[in-house]
Write a protein that holds these residues in place. Sequence first.
Motif, PDB file in Angstrom:
ATOM      1  N   GLY A 147     -17.353  33.831  16.045  1.00 44.77           N
ATOM      2  CA  GLY A 147     -16.887  33.391  17.359  1.00 44.77           C
ATOM      3  C   GLY A 147     -16.416  34.526  18.244  1.00 44.77           C
ATOM      4  N   ILE A 148     -15.765  35.513  17.641  1.00 47.33           N
ATOM      5  CA  ILE A 148     -15.265  36.654  18.429  1.00 47.33           C
ATOM      6  C   ILE A 148     -16.439  37.413  19.044  1.00 47.33           C
ATOM      7  CG2 ILE A 148     -14.045  38.867  18.301  1.00 47.33           C
ATOM      8  CD1 ILE A 148     -12.263  37.639  16.171  1.00 47.33           C
ATOM      9  N   LYS A 149     -17.503  37.580  18.268  1.00 47.80           N
ATOM     10  CA  LYS A 149     -18.693  38.258  18.795  1.00 47.80           C
ATOM     11  C   LYS A 149     -19.314  37.459  19.931  1.00 47.80           C
ATOM     12  CE  LYS A 149     -19.921  40.664  14.512  1.00 47.80           C
ATOM     13  NZ  LYS A 149     -20.955  40.812  13.444  1.00 47.80           N
ATOM     14  N   MET A 150     -19.323  36.133  19.789  1.00 50.34           N
ATOM     15  CA  MET A 150     -19.879  35.295  20.840  1.00 50.34           C
ATOM     16  C   MET A 150     -19.029  35.374  22.100  1.00 50.34           C
ATOM     17  SD  MET A 150     -22.749  33.930  20.002  1.00 50.34           S
ATOM     18  CE  MET A 150     -22.875  32.550  21.152  1.00 50.34           C
ATOM     19  N   ASP A 151     -17.709  35.392  21.924  1.00 52.51           N
ATOM     20  CA  ASP A 151     -16.820  35.537  23.081  1.00 52.51           C
ATOM     21  C   ASP A 151     -17.113  36.846  23.813  1.00 52.51           C
ATOM     22  OD1 ASP A 151     -15.587  33.148  22.485  1.00 52.51           O
ATOM     23  OD2 ASP A 151     -13.869  34.064  21.465  1.00 52.51           O
ATOM     24  N   GLN A 152     -17.294  37.910  23.055  1.00 56.21           N
ATOM     25  CA  GLN A 152     -17.571  39.213  23.651  1.00 56.21           C
ATOM     26  C   GLN A 152     -18.927  39.215  24.342  1.00 56.21           C
ATOM     27  OE1 GLN A 152     -15.380  41.635  23.805  1.00 56.21           O
ATOM     28  NE2 GLN A 152     -16.755  43.015  24.934  1.00 56.21           N
ATOM     29  N   PHE A 153     -19.902  38.586  23.718  1.00 55.49           N
ATOM     30  CA  PHE A 153     -21.247  38.488  24.295  1.00 55.49           C
ATOM     31  C   PHE A 153     -21.193  37.796  25.659  1.00 55.49           C
ATOM     32  CE2 PHE A 153     -25.125  36.024  25.011  1.00 55.49           C
ATOM     33  CZ  PHE A 153     -26.121  36.985  24.848  1.00 55.49           C
ATOM     34  N   CYS A 154     -20.447  36.685  25.714  1.00 55.90           N
ATOM     35  CA  CYS A 154     -20.342  35.932  26.966  1.00 55.90           C
ATOM     36  C   CYS A 154     -19.639  36.753  28.048  1.00 55.90           C
ATOM     37  CB  CYS A 154     -19.593  34.618  26.731  1.00 55.90           C
ATOM     38  SG  CYS A 154     -20.572  33.401  25.824  1.00 55.90           S
ATOM     39  N   LYS A 155     -18.593  37.456  27.641  1.00 56.59           N
ATOM     40  CA  LYS A 155     -17.837  38.273  28.591  1.00 56.59           C
ATOM     41  C   LYS A 155     -18.703  39.382  29.157  1.00 56.59           C
ATOM     42  CE  LYS A 155     -13.464  40.811  28.987  1.00 56.59           C
ATOM     43  NZ  LYS A 155     -12.252  41.274  28.255  1.00 56.59           N
ATOM     44  N   GLU A 156     -19.502  40.013  28.311  1.00 58.22           N
ATOM     45  CA  GLU A 156     -20.326  41.144  28.733  1.00 58.22           C
ATOM     46  C   GLU A 156     -21.483  40.714  29.643  1.00 58.22           C
ATOM     47  OE1 GLU A 156     -21.655  43.088  25.211  1.00 58.22           O
ATOM     48  OE2 GLU A 156     -19.703  43.989  24.761  1.00 58.22           O
ATOM     49  N   HIS A 157     -21.951  39.480  29.466  1.00 51.44           N
ATOM     50  CA  HIS A 157     -23.170  39.072  30.155  1.00 51.44           C
ATOM     51  C   HIS A 157     -22.959  37.983  31.204  1.00 51.44           C
ATOM     52  CE1 HIS A 157     -25.522  41.652  27.551  1.00 51.44           C
ATOM     53  NE2 HIS A 157     -24.943  41.111  26.495  1.00 51.44           N
ATOM     54  N   GLY A 158     -21.706  37.732  31.560  1.00 51.57           N
ATOM     55  CA  GLY A 158     -21.443  36.878  32.708  1.00 51.57           C
ATOM     56  C   GLY A 158     -21.446  35.383  32.458  1.00 51.57           C
ATOM     57  N   PHE A 159     -21.304  34.963  31.202  1.00 47.40           N
ATOM     58  CA  PHE A 159     -21.135  33.538  30.912  1.00 47.40           C
ATOM     59  C   PHE A 159     -19.649  33.192  31.005  1.00 47.40           C
ATOM     60  CE2 PHE A 159     -25.072  34.639  28.749  1.00 47.40           C
ATOM     61  CZ  PHE A 159     -25.882  33.536  28.987  1.00 47.40           C
ATOM     62  N   ILE A 160     -19.337  32.007  31.527  1.00 47.97           N
ATOM     63  CA  ILE A 160     -17.922  31.623  31.619  1.00 47.97           C
ATOM     64  C   ILE A 160     -17.399  31.099  30.296  1.00 47.97           C
ATOM     65  CG2 ILE A 160     -18.044  31.145  34.093  1.00 47.97           C
ATOM     66  CD1 ILE A 160     -18.163  28.143  33.382  1.00 47.97           C
ATOM     67  N   GLY A 161     -18.300  30.810  29.352  1.00 48.81           N
ATOM     68  CA  GLY A 161     -17.883  30.342  28.041  1.00 48.81           C
ATOM     69  C   GLY A 161     -19.079  29.878  27.235  1.00 48.81           C
TER      70      GLY A 161
END
Length: 217
Positions: A147-161
């Motif tokens: 989940g932490i990796k997914m959170d980082q992925f979203c943050k880096e690529h402009g997803f709100i969640g």
Amino acid sequence: MSSQPSHFNGMQSLKEHLYKVLVIGDLGVGKTSIIRRYVHQTYSSNYRATIGVDFALKVLNWDSETVRLQLWDIAGQERFGNMTRVYYREAMGAFIVFDVTRPTTFEAVLKWKEDLDSKLMLANGQSIATVLLANKCDQGRELTNSGIKMDQFCKEHGFIGWFEISAKENLNINEAANFLVKHIMATENDILKSVIPDTISPKLHSDRPMSCSGCFK
């Protein structure tokens, strides 16, 4: 899209919102299944592949207001065509879907996001609110531990969640949709605040003296 008051019995003003929401992602990730589960509370494993684009409407009661979500189910192969610019037009939010059991569909997520961002922009110059959906989590829980990796992925690529969902088991679909609607409404309010003052108030030059002595003649 549009936000307009409607009058009921001449007594109270009810606000209605109409939002166009895109549902995009590679072929076979479950976009149609997600929409049908969300809108019609039905599920089938035998949907035919969407050709071009399909539509569905979901009506929500949201804090005494009405929210109409116009869901655009866009075929997985459309990213390779030229029609997506037309399909994306005036959308306020998007879901990008991948299948947790097929890693190649996750690899395609960024290509969909880049396609979306290159063709659509809000009035304030920002990208539209986009939520990442990890579908078919009932078949594999690989993402739960990362989940932490997914959170980082979203943050880096402009997803709100992002949400792990299952159209088959009806997991987290309503939660993901409510999360997106909340962000769309907040974005709309920000845009209205920034745009409306400029449209109704003339910009005055401070170096010019202003006189209204003749305004009412």
